[in-house]
Write a protein that holds these residues in place. Structure first.
Motif, short mmCIF file in Angstrom:
data_model
loop_
_atom_site.label_atom_id
_atom_site.label_comp_id
_atom_site.label_asym_id
_atom_site.label_seq_id
_atom_site.Cartn_x
_atom_site.Cartn_y
_atom_site.Cartn_z
N MET A 112 0.80 -1.11 0.09
CA MET A 112 0.08 -0.03 0.03
C MET A 112 0.89 1.18 0.12
N GLU A 113 2.10 1.18 0.52
CA GLU A 113 2.87 2.54 0.51
C GLU A 113 3.28 2.65 -0.91
N ARG A 114 3.50 1.64 -1.61
CA ARG A 114 3.74 1.81 -3.22
C ARG A 114 2.55 2.14 -3.82
N VAL A 115 1.43 1.44 -3.34
CA VAL A 115 0.03 1.93 -4.25
C VAL A 115 -0.14 3.54 -3.72
N ASN A 116 0.04 4.02 -2.81
CA ASN A 116 -0.05 5.36 -2.51
C ASN A 116 0.67 6.37 -3.38
N GLN A 117 2.17 5.67 -3.48
CA GLN A 117 3.11 6.53 -4.13
C GLN A 117 2.55 6.68 -5.53
N VAL A 118 2.04 5.58 -6.37
CA VAL A 118 1.47 5.37 -7.53
C VAL A 118 0.41 6.50 -7.72
N ILE A 119 -0.52 6.38 -6.63
CA ILE A 119 -1.60 7.28 -6.75
C ILE A 119 -1.40 8.70 -6.94
N LEU A 120 -0.25 9.17 -6.23
CA LEU A 120 0.15 10.48 -6.28
C LEU A 120 1.00 10.93 -7.69
N LEU B 250 -2.26 -2.63 -10.29
CA LEU B 250 -3.53 -3.04 -10.39
C LEU B 250 -4.43 -2.86 -9.22
N ALA B 251 -3.79 -2.87 -7.90
CA ALA B 251 -4.40 -2.29 -6.86
C ALA B 251 -4.82 -0.62 -6.94
N ALA B 252 -3.87 0.12 -7.65
CA ALA B 252 -3.88 1.53 -7.63
C ALA B 252 -5.14 1.76 -8.78
N SER B 253 -5.18 0.73 -9.72
CA SER B 253 -6.34 0.90 -10.85
C SER B 253 -7.67 0.52 -10.11
N VAL B 254 -7.64 -0.31 -9.30
CA VAL B 254 -8.76 -0.60 -8.53
C VAL B 254 -9.43 0.64 -7.77
N GLU B 255 -8.53 1.17 -7.07
CA GLU B 255 -8.70 2.44 -6.12
C GLU B 255 -9.08 3.53 -7.20
N PHE B 256 -8.45 3.82 -8.49
CA PHE B 256 -9.03 4.89 -9.27
C PHE B 256 -10.16 4.42 -9.84
N MET B 257 -10.77 3.23 -10.08
CA MET B 257 -11.94 2.95 -10.43
C MET B 257 -12.87 3.10 -9.41
N HIS B 258 -12.72 2.79 -8.17
CA HIS B 258 -13.74 3.28 -7.11
C HIS B 258 -13.69 4.67 -6.83
N THR B 259 -12.84 5.39 -7.01
CA THR B 259 -12.76 6.90 -6.68
C THR B 259 -13.51 7.57 -7.67
N ALA B 260 -13.53 7.02 -9.12
CA ALA B 260 -14.03 7.45 -10.37
C ALA B 260 -15.75 7.49 -10.17
N THR B 261 -16.05 6.22 -9.52
CA THR B 261 -17.71 5.74 -9.35
C THR B 261 -18.03 6.84 -8.11
N LEU B 262 -17.18 7.13 -7.14
CA LEU B 262 -17.66 8.09 -6.18
C LEU B 262 -18.08 9.36 -6.63
N PHE B 263 -17.26 10.01 -7.65
CA PHE B 263 -17.36 11.29 -8.04
C PHE B 263 -18.50 11.19 -9.11
N LEU C 160 -10.60 7.05 -14.71
CA LEU C 160 -10.75 5.76 -15.00
C LEU C 160 -9.79 5.66 -16.41
N GLY C 161 -9.50 6.56 -17.02
CA GLY C 161 -8.16 6.80 -18.08
C GLY C 161 -6.96 6.05 -17.54
N GLN C 162 -6.72 6.61 -16.63
CA GLN C 162 -5.23 6.50 -15.75
C GLN C 162 -5.51 4.94 -15.21
N ALA C 163 -6.46 4.50 -14.76
CA ALA C 163 -6.68 3.19 -14.25
C ALA C 163 -6.31 2.30 -15.57
#
Length: 338
Positions: free
Chosen positions: A28-36, A83-96, A130-133
């Motif tokens: 998750m530390e690496r996932v958070n870095q990818v998200i940033l 893939l984990a970062a992609s999942v989080e981006f998909m989830h965040t996009a659906t929240l928006f 979604l595009g980034q995911a």
């Protein structure tokens, strides 16, 4: 009003997602870095809006499920992080997108992005995520994982449309509502769990086990959210208590209470959900009707059923810290209603 129901007397008390947090901490530390990194853009508004929601305190359960599933299958590469970062981006996009469709004012205790910046901005930033995911999915190089997540994205959109059909519709059946939940919420949990074994090279039976785990966890999680909307704490729920009622959402507790109520009760639900009579006094009465008809109690029972199925799905797998953490996350999803 709280709903105090034990998940199972045989389960250890105080389950939480802390074991899942611990077992996935490095990933998750690496996932958070990818998200940033992936929320960066020359269009200044995009990272500003994206980080507003991403930094607002969600548990990030879905990407942790991806990482833990990969670990449980012996994966030691780096594809699980993207893939984990992609999942989080998909989830965040659906929240928006959800907040715009539902005209929601609060998300995780903060004003929604649509109130801060506007509906158009929220939708477009969701599209950017979604595009980034999908870019990250392609970079991982697994067509099977890409297919699973792409199908999930389409299913979630279908679920959103299905929910429009059930909103304010007091004639919605329990089966129809579960179909919405399976598409709108459980599909991403299911995909998040399945892509781990896919990139680990696991066999079809193992993939199916994790797919079933995620699907049933997702349904259980949503049903408990439905209960908490009428009796939880805003900090736990991530939105104001009673928002579903105010927005005219027909969730499982309402489906059960409507069926079991008197003609007068059903007239009340129609007046509130269909005609918008959702004052605080009306919300208080709704909570009373849910209690009288045992709709909240029985919704938790339904959630326990799906949680048991999630646990059973992973039963054949070898015991590992990652598997144990995934199982405790299931129990936690139910105990949120205690």
């Amino acid at each position: 009003m709280g709903v105090v129901l034990p998940f199972d007397d045989s389960q250890p008390k105080g389950e939480s997602i802390e074991p899942l947090v611990r077992v996935t901490a490095a990933g998750m530390e690496r996932v958070n870095q990818v998200i940033l990194e992936r929320t960066g853009s020359q269009v200044a508004l995009i990272p500003e809006v994206a980080r507003y929601l991403i930094d607002s305190g969600g548990k990030r359960l879905r990407p942790m499920v991806t990482l833990a599933a990969a670990l449980a299958c012996g994966y030691r590469g780096s594809g699980d992080v993207k893939l984990a970062a992609s999942v989080e981006f998909m989830h965040t996009a659906t929240l928006f997108h959800d907040d715009v469709v539902d005209e929601s004012d609060t998300r995780r205790g903060k004003r929604t992005a649509r109130l801060v910046w506007g509906n158009q901005e929220s939708v477009l930033v969701g599209d950017f995520l979604l595009g980034q995911a999908f870019r990250m999915m392609v970079e991982v190089g697994s067509l099977e994982a890409l297919d699973v997540l792409a199908v999930a994205a389409a299913t979630i959109a279908e679920g959103e449309v299905m929910q429009l059909g059930t909103a304010k519709n007091t004639e919605t059946t329990e089966d129809e509502y579960i179909d919405v939940v399976r598409a709108k919420t459980a599909a991403l949990f299911s995909a998040a769990a399945e892509v781990g074994p896919i990139i680990a090279g696991a066999d079809k039976a193992t993939r199916a086990a994790f797919r079933s785990y995620g699907n049933n966890l997702g349904i259980a999680f949503q049903l408990i959210d439905d209960v908490l909307d009428y009796g939880g704490a805003s900090a736990t729920l991530g939105k104001n208590v009673g928002d579903d009622f105010r927005e005219g959402k027909v969730t499982l507790p309402v489906v059960l209470a409507y069926r079991r109520g008197t003609d007068e009760d059903r007239a009340f639900w129609r007046e509130g959900l269909v005609e918008g009579a959702t004052s605080e006094a009306a919300l208080h009465r709704a909570i009373g009707l849910l209690a009288r008809t045992e709709a909240l109690t029985d919704t938790v029972e339904r959630a326990r059923h799906y949680a048991a199925r999630a646990i059973d799905a992973l039963a054949p797998l070898p015991a590992t810290p990652a598997k144990a953490a995934l199982l405790e996350a299931v129990a936690f999803s139910i105990r949120r209603a205690s």
